[in-house]
Design a protein around this motif. Structure first.
Motif, short mmCIF file in Angstrom:
data_model
loop_
_atom_site.label_atom_id
_atom_site.label_comp_id
_atom_site.label_asym_id
_atom_site.label_seq_id
_atom_site.Cartn_x
_atom_site.Cartn_y
_atom_site.Cartn_z
N TYR A 2 0.84 -1.20 0.00
CA TYR A 2 0.00 0.00 0.00
C TYR A 2 0.88 1.25 0.00
CZ TYR A 2 -3.61 3.27 1.60
OH TYR A 2 -4.50 4.33 1.73
N CYS A 3 0.64 2.13 -0.96
CA CYS A 3 1.40 3.38 -1.07
C CYS A 3 0.42 4.55 -1.05
CB CYS A 3 2.20 3.44 -2.36
SG CYS A 3 2.99 1.90 -2.83
N THR A 4 0.93 5.72 -0.68
CA THR A 4 0.08 6.90 -0.69
C THR A 4 0.69 7.99 -1.56
OG1 THR A 4 1.12 7.69 1.34
CG2 THR A 4 -0.94 6.50 1.57
N SER A 5 -0.17 8.73 -2.21
CA SER A 5 0.24 9.89 -2.99
C SER A 5 -0.61 11.08 -2.55
CB SER A 5 0.06 9.63 -4.49
OG SER A 5 0.97 8.66 -4.94
N THR A 7 -0.94 12.29 1.26
CA THR A 7 -1.68 11.83 2.44
C THR A 7 -2.65 12.89 2.92
OG1 THR A 7 0.18 12.58 3.80
CG2 THR A 7 0.10 10.24 3.25
N THR A 8 -3.70 12.44 3.59
CA THR A 8 -4.79 13.32 3.99
C THR A 8 -4.34 14.45 4.89
OG1 THR A 8 -6.36 11.51 3.81
CG2 THR A 8 -7.05 13.40 5.10
N ASP A 14 4.69 9.08 -1.35
CA ASP A 14 5.65 7.99 -1.28
C ASP A 14 6.47 7.93 -2.57
OD1 ASP A 14 5.00 7.10 1.26
OD2 ASP A 14 3.47 5.71 0.53
N VAL A 32 -1.86 2.10 -5.03
CA VAL A 32 -1.56 3.49 -4.69
C VAL A 32 -2.85 4.22 -4.32
CG1 VAL A 32 -0.56 5.68 -5.47
CG2 VAL A 32 0.42 3.51 -6.26
N ASP A 33 -2.88 4.72 -3.10
CA ASP A 33 -3.97 5.58 -2.67
C ASP A 33 -3.64 6.99 -3.14
OD1 ASP A 33 -5.75 7.26 -1.40
OD2 ASP A 33 -5.48 6.41 0.60
N CYS A 35 -6.11 9.11 -3.93
CA CYS A 35 -7.40 9.79 -3.84
C CYS A 35 -7.23 11.30 -3.76
CB CYS A 35 -8.17 9.29 -2.62
SG CYS A 35 -8.71 7.58 -2.76
N TRP A 36 -6.26 11.72 -2.98
CA TRP A 36 -6.05 13.14 -2.76
C TRP A 36 -5.06 13.72 -3.76
CZ3 TRP A 36 -7.26 17.61 -2.26
CH2 TRP A 36 -6.70 18.60 -1.46
#
Length: 256
Positions: A2-5, A7-8, A14, A32-33, A35-36
């Protein structure tokens, strides 16, 4: 993996390329999250933050966030070409998805989702994209970064005379900070400092809502007690708006 691009809370990205190398080596699924932060791909200036996204197996993206599409507008994108979503979610309801249609039945995306009859979110994105074009969407992203830089500058400027302190330098368009009232300044080392600071943001939030001047969120994170979190993404924001925002925080909290 799980990766984030974007973060909230603090907007971190990442290193997708390096993570993809690990996933390739160990044959791991890379999700990849985004969303934001996925919308930065529209910006020539900032799309480097998403370098390596093309190597992901799946990506989640919410155009209703940074691009300000109408709520709700979400996408889940898969590189998979073996109908994985259909294998996971299909109920094979013949009264809904007949197999003898005149077109390719693989186009029936309803049988590939949990909700089946989910609203057509993509129509909102398509209409907005047609209206403003790729350049218009890129402009929204670039303006958000400019507004965030301005907000950080103003918070740093306020720090010298009102003690509004940043919680760290954001990578994205999330600006997080504490307002430290006069009664707490210079008392950072005292035993009950954190406990008292945690109560400041909720009181200011209550006052701004009751007076009807603003509505800005706050939250804790790990060992960081309640802080304000501002996401400056609206293309309608101006310097005047951000000046008012910080002045109002000071006005509402100066007697605490």
């Amino acid at each position: 993996m799980y990766c984030t691009s974007g973060t909230t809370v603090q907007g971190a990205f990442d290193p997708l390329d390096r993570i993809a190398d690990v996933c390739d080596k160990h044959k791991l699924w890379m999700h990849v999250d985004a969303c934001w932060g996925g919308s930065v791909l529209f910006s020539k200036k900032h799309k480097h933050l998403m370098k390596g996204i093309d190597r992901a197996n799946s990506v989640a993206w919410n155009p209703h966030k940074m691009l300000v599409a109408g709520l709700q507008c979400s996408a889940f994108l898969l590189k998979d070409t073996t109908n994985l979503l259909k294998q996971c979610h299909s109920a094979s309801a013949t009264y809904l998805f007949q197999q003898d249609k005149f077109y390719d039945v693989n186009l029936d995306i309803g049988d590939k989702s949990v909700q089946c009859s989910r609203k057509v979110d993509c129509l909102k994105l398509w209409l907005m994209w047609k209206a403003v074009g790729s350049m218009g969407l890129a402009e929204r992203v670039d303006k958000a970064f400019i507004h965030a830089s301005t907000a950080m500058f103003l918070v740093a400027k306020f720090h010298y005379h009102t003690c509004i302190c940043l919680c760290g330098q954001p990578e994205f368009v999330n600006v997080c900070f504490w307002f430290i009232p006069l009664s707490l300044r210079g008392k950072e080392g005292t035993e009950d400092y954190q406990e008292k600071l945690a109560k400041v943001a909720p009181i200011i939030k209550e006052r701004m809502m009751k007076q009807g001047t603003m509505m800005v969120g706050y939250q804790p994170l790990g060992n960081k007690v309640n802080f304000f979190r501002v996401i400056v993404l609206s293309p309608l924001l101006s310097q005047k708006d951000m000046d008012f925002f910080l002045n109002e925080i000071e006005r509402l909290g100066k007697d605490l």
